[in-house]
Design a protein around this motif. Structure first.
Motif, short mmCIF file in Angstrom:
data_model
loop_
_atom_site.label_atom_id
_atom_site.label_comp_id
_atom_site.label_asym_id
_atom_site.label_seq_id
_atom_site.Cartn_x
_atom_site.Cartn_y
_atom_site.Cartn_z
N ARG A 49 -31.12 21.91 -26.40
CA ARG A 49 -32.22 21.33 -27.04
C ARG A 49 -32.29 19.86 -26.86
NH1 ARG A 49 -33.94 24.50 -31.35
NH2 ARG A 49 -34.11 22.68 -32.92
N ILE A 50 -33.50 19.40 -26.20
CA ILE A 50 -33.57 18.03 -25.83
C ILE A 50 -34.73 17.49 -26.09
CG2 ILE A 50 -33.76 16.56 -23.49
CD1 ILE A 50 -32.08 18.90 -22.31
N SER A 51 -34.72 16.39 -26.70
CA SER A 51 -36.01 15.40 -26.96
C SER A 51 -36.03 14.24 -26.03
CB SER A 51 -35.76 14.72 -28.59
OG SER A 51 -35.09 13.63 -28.70
N VAL A 66 -39.02 16.12 -17.76
CA VAL A 66 -39.65 17.10 -18.74
C VAL A 66 -39.77 18.39 -18.07
CG1 VAL A 66 -41.58 17.74 -20.23
CG2 VAL A 66 -40.93 15.32 -20.05
N GLN A 67 -40.53 18.30 -16.76
CA GLN A 67 -40.70 19.65 -15.84
C GLN A 67 -39.31 20.25 -15.63
OE1 GLN A 67 -43.06 18.69 -12.47
NE2 GLN A 67 -42.67 20.99 -11.62
N GLY A 73 -35.45 26.42 -18.59
CA GLY A 73 -35.49 27.17 -19.87
C GLY A 73 -34.87 26.35 -21.01
N LYS A 74 -34.60 25.11 -21.06
CA LYS A 74 -34.18 24.35 -22.09
C LYS A 74 -35.39 24.18 -23.22
CE LYS A 74 -30.86 22.13 -19.38
NZ LYS A 74 -29.45 22.56 -19.77
N PHE A 91 -42.53 21.06 -27.39
CA PHE A 91 -43.40 20.96 -26.41
C PHE A 91 -42.96 21.99 -25.40
CE2 PHE A 91 -44.64 18.71 -22.24
CZ PHE A 91 -45.81 18.47 -22.51
N LYS A 92 -43.80 22.84 -24.95
CA LYS A 92 -43.59 23.95 -24.25
C LYS A 92 -44.40 24.02 -22.94
CE LYS A 92 -42.83 26.60 -28.53
NZ LYS A 92 -42.90 28.02 -29.07
N SER A 93 -45.41 23.19 -22.74
CA SER A 93 -46.14 23.30 -21.45
C SER A 93 -46.89 21.93 -21.37
CB SER A 93 -47.13 24.52 -21.57
OG SER A 93 -48.19 24.40 -20.58
#
Length: 204
Positions: A49-51, A66-67, A73-74, A91-93
């Motif tokens: 889980r990364i911010s 981010v990519q 899959g994180k 943020f998923k996409s």
């Protein structure tokens, strides 16, 4: 307190001038080296889980990071600010960014502010990428003056879900000393290119 604030303001202007002298090519080169260092680091590999913030033009380019987070899959979270409050939302996409607005700093963020989506309410954060204008080798950080991250990390500490913190910086942002106050949070890790890495990349 007034002296500390004055010292920080002066240092911010100095760093902004240094960053203003960097060419686009130099920034791209350093960002590429830093991205490679991120994805090969154990702290990144071991975090789920990364911010991370979506970078502005005077910052290390975080979009490749981010990519990588998404491709591996994180779970990715980004900051969303409203007034004096900041939360970390999923943020998923990159398609999501098309609907985003700009914060008063110029950071791309969701148009709606929904506190119930904050990462602290769904398991916390393992690793947090910290923005900032300047850093010392000891990890002391000079932000942009609003204290968003200091307050958020204090919240994380209070809930018992303190993440590891890391900063991605241009070598021009590394300073011998950063004036700090009692509420200023330091970062655990700094990633920046060395002169040797830059020379090797230029020859590649």
């Amino acid at each position: 307190m007034a002296a500390l604030k004055e010292a920080k303001c002066a240092l911010r202007e100095l760093i902004k001038q240094k960053l203003g002298h960097l060419t686009e090519q130099e920034m791209q080169l350093q960002s590429k080296i830093i991205h490679r260092k991120v994805v090969s680091s154990e702290i990144f590999k071991n975090s789920n889980r990364i911010s991370i913030f979506l970078s502005m033009k005077d910052e290390v380019n975080t979009y490749p990071v981010v990519q990588s987070i998404l491709e591996m899959g994180k779970q990715c979270f980004i900051p969303n600010c409203n007034g004096t409050d900041m939360i970390m939302v999923p943020f998923k996409s990159f398609d999501e960014e098309k609907t985003f607005t700009k914060s008063h700093f110029g950071v791309s963020q969701p148009a709606s502010f929904e506190p119930e989506q904050d990462a602290n309410k769904s398991g916390g954060i393992d690793l947090m990428f910290m923005p900032g204008l300047g850093f010392s080798k000891e990890g002391h950080r000079l932000g942009r003056g609003k204290g968003y991250y200091d307050k958020y990390l204090e919240l994380c500490s209070n809930t018992g879900k303190m993440p590891k913190t890391i900063a991605l910086i241009f070598k021009e942002q590394l300073l011998d000393h950063i004036p700090t106050g009692e509420h200023d949070m330091s970062v655990d890790f700094l990633l920046y290119p060395t002169e040797e890495e830059m020379e090797a990349m230029k020859k590649a």
